[in-house]
Design an enzyme around this catalytic site. Structure first.
Site, PDB file in Angstrom:
ATOM      1  N   HIS B  72       9.172   2.426 -10.611  1.00  0.00           N
ATOM      2  CA  HIS B  72       9.239   1.070 -11.160  1.00  0.00           C
ATOM      3  C   HIS B  72       9.260   1.077 -12.679  1.00  0.00           C
ATOM      4  O   HIS B  72       8.641   1.927 -13.333  1.00  0.00           O
ATOM      5  CB  HIS B  72       8.135   0.183 -10.593  1.00  0.00           C
ATOM      6  CG  HIS B  72       6.734   0.535 -11.001  1.00  0.00           C
ATOM      7  ND1 HIS B  72       6.136   0.028 -12.122  1.00  0.00           N
ATOM      8  CD2 HIS B  72       5.801   1.317 -10.415  1.00  0.00           C
ATOM      9  CE1 HIS B  72       4.893   0.479 -12.209  1.00  0.00           C
ATOM     10  NE2 HIS B  72       4.666   1.278 -11.189  1.00  0.00           N
ATOM     11  N   ASP B 182       2.244   4.631 -16.241  1.00  0.00           N
ATOM     12  CA  ASP B 182       2.453   4.047 -14.903  1.00  0.00           C
ATOM     13  C   ASP B 182       3.520   2.968 -15.076  1.00  0.00           C
ATOM     14  O   ASP B 182       3.206   1.883 -15.545  1.00  0.00           O
ATOM     15  CB  ASP B 182       1.135   3.473 -14.386  1.00  0.00           C
ATOM     16  CG  ASP B 182       1.293   2.695 -13.086  1.00  0.00           C
ATOM     17  OD1 ASP B 182       2.372   2.757 -12.482  1.00  0.00           O
ATOM     18  OD2 ASP B 182       0.330   2.013 -12.692  1.00  0.00           O
ATOM     19  N   GLU B 212       6.975  -4.257  -9.678  1.00  0.00           N
ATOM     20  CA  GLU B 212       6.072  -3.505  -8.794  1.00  0.00           C
ATOM     21  C   GLU B 212       4.631  -3.906  -9.028  1.00  0.00           C
ATOM     22  O   GLU B 212       3.856  -4.078  -8.088  1.00  0.00           O
ATOM     23  CB  GLU B 212       6.242  -1.996  -9.033  1.00  0.00           C
ATOM     24  CG  GLU B 212       5.589  -1.120  -7.968  1.00  0.00           C
ATOM     25  CD  GLU B 212       4.139  -0.724  -8.266  1.00  0.00           C
ATOM     26  OE1 GLU B 212       3.526  -0.076  -7.432  1.00  0.00           O
ATOM     27  OE2 GLU B 212       3.601  -1.079  -9.343  1.00  0.00           O
ATOM     28  N   GLU B 213       4.263  -4.069 -10.297  1.00  0.00           N
ATOM     29  CA  GLU B 213       2.861  -4.318 -10.637  1.00  0.00           C
ATOM     30  C   GLU B 213       2.361  -5.678 -10.151  1.00  0.00           C
ATOM     31  O   GLU B 213       1.166  -5.958 -10.188  1.00  0.00           O
ATOM     32  CB  GLU B 213       2.656  -4.217 -12.162  1.00  0.00           C
ATOM     33  CG  GLU B 213       2.879  -2.813 -12.732  1.00  0.00           C
ATOM     34  CD  GLU B 213       1.827  -1.801 -12.306  1.00  0.00           C
ATOM     35  OE1 GLU B 213       0.931  -2.151 -11.517  1.00  0.00           O
ATOM     36  OE2 GLU B 213       1.929  -0.640 -12.746  1.00  0.00           O
ATOM     37  N   ASP B 235       5.415   7.624  -8.557  1.00  0.00           N
ATOM     38  CA  ASP B 235       4.614   6.701  -9.354  1.00  0.00           C
ATOM     39  C   ASP B 235       3.552   7.465 -10.140  1.00  0.00           C
ATOM     40  O   ASP B 235       3.366   8.671  -9.944  1.00  0.00           O
ATOM     41  CB  ASP B 235       3.957   5.669  -8.427  1.00  0.00           C
ATOM     42  CG  ASP B 235       3.750   4.333  -9.125  1.00  0.00           C
ATOM     43  OD1 ASP B 235       3.646   4.296 -10.365  1.00  0.00           O
ATOM     44  OD2 ASP B 235       3.690   3.305  -8.420  1.00  0.00           O
ATOM     45  N   HIS B 323      -3.634   1.687 -16.074  1.00  0.00           N
ATOM     46  CA  HIS B 323      -3.789   0.228 -16.184  1.00  0.00           C
ATOM     47  C   HIS B 323      -4.646  -0.164 -17.390  1.00  0.00           C
ATOM     48  O   HIS B 323      -5.345  -1.171 -17.374  1.00  0.00           O
ATOM     49  CB  HIS B 323      -4.337  -0.389 -14.882  1.00  0.00           C
ATOM     50  CG  HIS B 323      -3.289  -0.472 -13.821  1.00  0.00           C
ATOM     51  ND1 HIS B 323      -3.225  -1.507 -12.924  1.00  0.00           N
ATOM     52  CD2 HIS B 323      -2.243   0.329 -13.525  1.00  0.00           C
ATOM     53  CE1 HIS B 323      -2.187  -1.315 -12.116  1.00  0.00           C
ATOM     54  NE2 HIS B 323      -1.578  -0.206 -12.465  1.00  0.00           N
TER      55      HIS B 323
END
Lengths: 381, 355
Positions: B72, B182, B212-213, B235, B323
């Site tokens: 992604h 990520d 995606e997130e 990923d 994240h």
């Protein structure tokens, strides 16, 4: 229902089938064994069975023409191709059971795990569990963890000494040891850890064996309802994967089959002692679902189920839930492809998310009857 | 397979990863990342197109087996949601952010990359209680230096994306730090595989997905129209092998190789693919580990329920501090993920592995 002699015989068959099915290992993602077991039972009663790309087992008794040819240019045969086959009604039940997925294999023989499926963590401490190789483990809790802090990260599977962990690798899945039993003076109630959802599988298998209750079919001359076949539409029995975690596998099966109607059979939590809830009760018949957290029954489908039950004197109850965790395969079947009107028939179970759910065999028998009658005279959709 | 000279693959992928990490794109606004990938890949692929919702689809080969690799493009970030009379900006989160990292963080506002800072109460006003708490994001404001509301609305209207301003840097031991690792690590892996040899037996689709997130959304749409026989999601995943964390809770360990998933919160991986990946890694001395967490999700969960069903497995590059504003990865893990993906594709190409 008042069980007559025939009814009792039916109950004994159901009980033995449940006993057989709930002893087979089959957690989410590891459904090959239970699929083989079910395929062996249903094979003689249908035209064809196959397993799809995700592992869903599909068994079709088609009206009119049998399976179509392989899809051109696909490079591999495509059983279940729609070409040349009439409309289908899809009955589905997930065949996997909840499991404990090993996330860390320590050298001390203690395996950390995550829970896959509807298993209350309260039910886990002290349970006996087995993996695919039959290796026995016991669920332990870290020292100093209080009841209110109970969580799967604070538990482990004790498989004995270091050597034993060789047979229990990371990614392995343990299931509750399959201990089955009968409850009540004359039997009639049954318990096994894997009832969710081998009970639903058993119901589908009994419908397939009776193929719309041949006695009833022979009794009345209904004239022609389809192209030269008493079975019209045809029926697809679908035993789905990963349904113990969330409604998943049924979606791709419904996409492939394009059924005109879907019915999902799954366990539904029933009232036990304690609070007077609005939930359904064990022994009072199949629970026709009105809604749950992820699904609202199309009124026509719900009414068709209710109408069939009334007409045939089959006990039933209506089930209204707001919980996401009650979601059955229906929530994904109904949005597959261009959409499928889909109903849910719940099998009431006490202690539904514990290690020992309890169902009443009469409820299962009544569900077999209800689904068979519905297939015999499917609603106009 | 001919092994490249030591360091070569790591160096090449490091350069690409640097550009990818410094590029900006939150869910729904992945254009900058997409253009970078398109430019790099268009000369090497037989077909490159952007689908209706923004996924970039790159095809190599025309063989009988259709394989999809998904990575992604979107990163976690913020979105401008309102304006104070003072000219400060209210915001919402895009994707699951660690709330501890926001206060005091320098950010870039909009694709013009206007500098700003996530403001918080002045330090001289803190009482003892405040020092113990992480303020929720609804109490924080972004300061871009605007003097009043009108000024702020003009340069950062509602919907303007906000990115962390962390620049990519190389640390020691082949480790790198940057924002958005990520899943720019996954983008780098898939891009490098697309730049590699073409395989006669395969139609390989490298798909760089959107959104995606915020719910594995782009991959669903892509898997529907790409219609692969099987798919891998590449990923970045959490890695917590840092002091004070019990070894059973690290999820993955940095520098220990790609992490093969068993299951996550959205799918149980296909055990045949998973076992094939592990077996190839063992046989070819590629380091690997299992992802030791059964929650969260990757594009695998979006792909596997499309059409008649797509067997999937996720392979992840361990990333510490995921994240957050800056995460940390090991180029050795990225390179090993490329090798493992190539080995897997080779085994499909040669018919050694079939589904």
């Amino acid at each position: 229902m008042t069980p007559d002699a025939g009814g009792l015989e039916g109950l004994a068959t159901l009980r033995d089938l449940l006993d057989r099915l709930t002893r087979v290992y089959g957690p989410p993602g590891r459904e090959a064994g239970i699929a083989r077991e079910i395929a062996a039972i249903i094979g003689p009663h249908v035209d064809e069975t196959w397993t799809d790309a995700l592992g869903n087992l599909i068994a079709v008794k088609a009206a009119g023409a049998a399976a179509g040819p392989p899809a051109p240019g696909s490079g591999r045969p495509r059983p279940g191709d729609r070409a040349g086959r009439g409309p289908l009604i899809m009955l589905s039940a997930h065949m996997d059971q909840a499991g404990l997925v090993v996330t860390s294999a320590a050298r001390d023989g203690f395996l950390r795990f995550g829970v896959a499926g509807d298993l209350d963590v309260m039910a886990l401490p002290g349970q006996r569990v087995v993996n695919a190789l039959g290796i026995l483990g016991v669920v332990g809790v870290d020292e100093g963890v209080g009841k209110q802090d109970l969580a799967s990260q604070k538990m482990y599977i004790d498989v004995g000494d270091t050597e034993e962990t060789e047979g229990a690798a990371l990614g392995d899945v343990f299931c509750l040891e399959p201990r089955t039993g009968d409850l009540g003076p004359g039997g009639g109630k049954f318990t096994s850890p894997a009832l969710d959802n081998r009970a639903g599988c058993a119901v589908l298998l009994e419908v397939a064996k009776g193929l719309y209750l041949s006695k009833a079919a022979g009794r009345a001359d209904r004239g022609s309802r389809g192209p030269g076949d008493a079975l019209f539409p045809g029926v697809a029995f679908v035993f789905t994967v990963q349904g113990a975690i969330a409604p998943r596998g049924a979606r791709t099966a419904a996409f492939a089959l394009e059924p005109v109607l879907g019915i999902t059979v799954d366990l539904t939590p029933a009232r036990s002692s304690g609070k007077e809830g609005s939930r359904v009760e064990v022994g009072k018949g199949p629970a026709i679902r009105v809604k749950d957290g992820d699904y609202v029954a199309p009124p026509r489908v719900r009414e068709a189920l209710v109408e069939t039950a009334r007409k045939c004197g089959i006990p039933y109850q209506l089930d209204v839930s707001s919980a996401d965790e009650d979601a059955a395969d229906a929530s994904v079947v109904q949005v597959a492809g261009a959409g499928v009107p889909t109903g849910v028939v719940g099998l009431p179970a006490r202690h539904a998310r514990s290690s020992s759910p309890v169902v009443d065999l009469h409820d299962l028998e009544a569900t077999v009857e209800l689904l068979s009658r519905l297939l015999l005279e499917p609603p106009e959709l | 397979m001919l092994e490249p000279a030591p360091g070569t693959l790591e160096d090449r992928v490091g350069e690409l990863l640097e550009r990818l990490s410094n590029a900006c794109g939150i869910a729904g606004g992945e254009g900058e990342v997409r253009e970078l990938l398109r430019e790099a890949l268009e000369p090497h692929c037989c077909e490159v197109y952007t689908d209706t919702i923004g996924n970039l689809v790159c095809r190599r080969g025309n063989g009988p087996v259709r394989v999809m690799l998904a990575a992604h493009m979107d990163e976690v970030g913020l979105v401008v949601a309102g304006h104070e009379d003072s000219g400060l900006l209210r915001f919402k989160e895009s994707g699951g952010l660690d709330p501890r990292v926001l206060p005091g963080r320098p950010v870039l506002v909009g694709l013009a990359k206007m500098p700003g800072v996530i403001g918080l109460g002045a330090v001289h006003l803190l009482d003892a209680d405040d020092r113990e708490k992480v303020p929720p994001s609804r109490e924080l404001l972004i300061d871009i230096g605007a003097g009043n509301k009108e000024e702020a609305v003009a340069v950062a209207p509602p919907g303007t994306p906000v990115f962390f301003s962390t620049r990519f840097e190389r640390l020691s031991n082949g480790r790198v730090k940057g924002k958005a690792l990520d899943d720019r690590v996954g983008c780098a892996v898939v891009a490098e595989v697309l730049l590699g040899p073409e395989r006669d037996g395969l139609t390989l689709f490298g798909v760089f997905t959107v959104q995606e997130e915020v719910g594995l959304r782009g991959a669903r749409v892509a898997a529907y129209h790409v219609a692969p026989r099987l798919a891998l999601a590449i990923d970045g995943t959490s890695s917590a092998n840092v002091p004070g964390v019990d070894p059973s809770l690290t999820c993955t360990d940095l520098s220990e190789g790609p992490a093969i998933s068993v299951m996550d919160g959205t799918v149980v991986m296909d055990s045949r693919i998973r076992e094939q990946l592990a077996s190839l890694a063992s046989r070819h001395d590629v380091p690997y580990q299992y992802r030791r967490l059964t929650t969260a999700g990757t594009d695998s969960g979006g792909m596997f329920l499309q059409r008649e069903g797509v067997p999937v497995c996720s392979v992840s590059v361990p990333c510490r501090y995921i994240h957050s504003a800056a995460s940390l990865a090991d180029l050795g893990d990225v390179a090993a993920t490329i090798r493992l993906t190539n080995l897997f594709l080779d085994s499909l190409d040669k018919g050694e592995f079939e589904l």
